[in-house]
Design an enzyme around this catalytic site. Structure first.
Site, PDB file in Angstrom:
ATOM      1  N   ARG A  64       0.815  -1.221   0.000  1.00 19.95           N
ATOM      2  CA  ARG A  64       0.000   0.000   0.000  1.00 19.95           C
ATOM      3  C   ARG A  64       0.846   1.269   0.000  1.00 19.95           C
ATOM      4  NH1 ARG A  64      -3.101  -3.712   2.976  1.00 19.95           N
ATOM      5  NH2 ARG A  64      -1.872  -3.222   4.799  1.00 19.95           N
ATOM      6  N   GLU A 101       5.879 -10.151  14.882  1.00 18.28           N
ATOM      7  CA  GLU A 101       5.387 -10.693  16.147  1.00 18.28           C
ATOM      8  C   GLU A 101       5.695 -12.199  16.226  1.00 18.28           C
ATOM      9  OE1 GLU A 101       1.440  -9.367  16.701  1.00 18.28           O
ATOM     10  OE2 GLU A 101       1.319 -10.159  18.746  1.00 18.28           O
TER      11      GLU A 101
HETATM   12  P1  AMP Z   1       4.594  -2.617  11.261  1.00 20.26           P
HETATM   13  O1  AMP Z   1       5.820  -3.234  10.667  1.00 20.26           O
HETATM   14  O2  AMP Z   1       4.142  -3.321  12.501  1.00 20.26           O
HETATM   15  O3  AMP Z   1       4.737  -1.120  11.494  1.00 20.26           O
HETATM   16  O4  AMP Z   1       3.416  -2.847  10.230  1.00 20.26           O
HETATM   17  C1  AMP Z   1       3.364  -2.049   9.141  1.00 20.26           C
HETATM   18  C2  AMP Z   1       2.579  -2.597   7.986  1.00 20.26           C
HETATM   19  O5  AMP Z   1       1.564  -3.527   8.342  1.00 20.26           O
HETATM   20  C3  AMP Z   1       1.901  -1.408   7.356  1.00 20.26           C
HETATM   21  O6  AMP Z   1       2.545  -1.168   6.131  1.00 20.26           O
HETATM   22  C4  AMP Z   1       0.467  -1.800   7.181  1.00 20.26           C
HETATM   23  O7  AMP Z   1       0.207  -1.962   5.816  1.00 20.26           O
HETATM   24  C5  AMP Z   1       0.279  -3.117   7.899  1.00 20.26           C
HETATM   25  N1  AMP Z   1      -0.586  -3.021   9.094  1.00 20.26           N
HETATM   26  C6  AMP Z   1      -0.218  -3.273  10.382  1.00 20.26           C
HETATM   27  N2  AMP Z   1      -1.235  -3.124  11.228  1.00 20.26           N
HETATM   28  C7  AMP Z   1      -2.294  -2.737  10.482  1.00 20.26           C
HETATM   29  C8  AMP Z   1      -3.660  -2.393  10.785  1.00 20.26           C
HETATM   30  N3  AMP Z   1      -4.158  -2.426  12.031  1.00 20.26           N
HETATM   31  N4  AMP Z   1      -4.455  -2.020   9.769  1.00 20.26           N
HETATM   32  C9  AMP Z   1      -3.980  -1.980   8.505  1.00 20.26           C
HETATM   33  N5  AMP Z   1      -2.725  -2.294   8.152  1.00 20.26           N
HETATM   34  C10 AMP Z   1      -1.879  -2.679   9.128  1.00 20.26           C
END
Ligand code: AMP
Length: 177
Positions: A64, A101
């Site tokens: 995205r 995670e």
């Molecule tokens: P992180 O590495 O944990 O910061 O996760 C980032 C990626 O996971 C982002 O690019 C989002 O596309 C996706 N993502 C994580 N949590 C969500 C959520 N609650 N809603 C939508 N996309 C999420």
């Protein structure tokens, strides 16, 4: 960006409980993308966050982040660089593993995508734990980029991603939850 515009964007984001797994409240941005006026507002907001700064390239994160990143790059009339999941890029790559995670993931960029010293902005749809953004910022740094800012449409503040990537430079999010 006026408070009214931000409110319009905020109310268009759709909360989907238990997607893609139980316990996750997924922030669905497709209603924003499907509305031309809101789509323009979102890019206006990202452009505003870096107004007046010299930027040479935008890096967008699979998948995205490609949408926001490429639109922002086109708006600014500068280049776009995709950071992709392992094995998707055809040319020589530089990659980084990062912890999820459960388990690990890998993200890659073409090694010639950024020239040392270029001013580069990171763009993604959402900052959660910051694991993904941190890995890409690491790759950008390895490429010799001067990191101007990291831009997110949404930030899930309670997950602490901002602290995780703070050392890479300024962070701007349009909507914080
Ligand atoms: P992180 O590495 O944990 O910061 O996760 C980032 C990626 O996971 C982002 O690019 C989002 O596309 C996706 N993502 C994580 N949590 C969500 C959520 N609650 N809603 C939508 N996309 C999420």
């Amino acid at each position: 960006m006026t408070p009214a515009s931000l409110e319009r964007l905020r109310s268009a984001v759709r909360d989907v409980p238990d997607f893609p797994q139980v316990g996750i409240l997924f922030k669905d941005i497709t209603p924003v993308l499907a509305n031309g006026e809101l789509l323009k507002l979102a890019i206006d907001g990202m452009e505003e966050a870096i107004a007046g700064q010299r930027v040479d390239k935008v890096v967008g994160i699979d998948a995205r982040g490609f949408i926001f990143g490429a639109m922002l790059a086109a708006r600014l009339g500068i280049g776009f660089v995709p950071a992709r999941k392992k094995g998707k890029l055809p040319w020589r790559t530089r990659g980084v593993d990062y912890a999820l995670e459960y388990g690990t993931n890998s993200i890659e960029m073409h090694e010639d995508a950024i020239n040392p010293g270029e001013n580069v902005v990171l763009a993604d749809d959402l900052l959660a734990t910051g694991g993904t953004a941190g890995a890409v910022l690491d790759l950008m740094r390895q490429s010799g980029a001067n990191i101007v800012a990291s831009l997110f449409f949404i930030e899930l503040g309670f997950l602490g991603g901002r602290e995780k990537i703070a050392s890479f430079g300024p962070i701007h999010s349009l909507l914080t939850y």
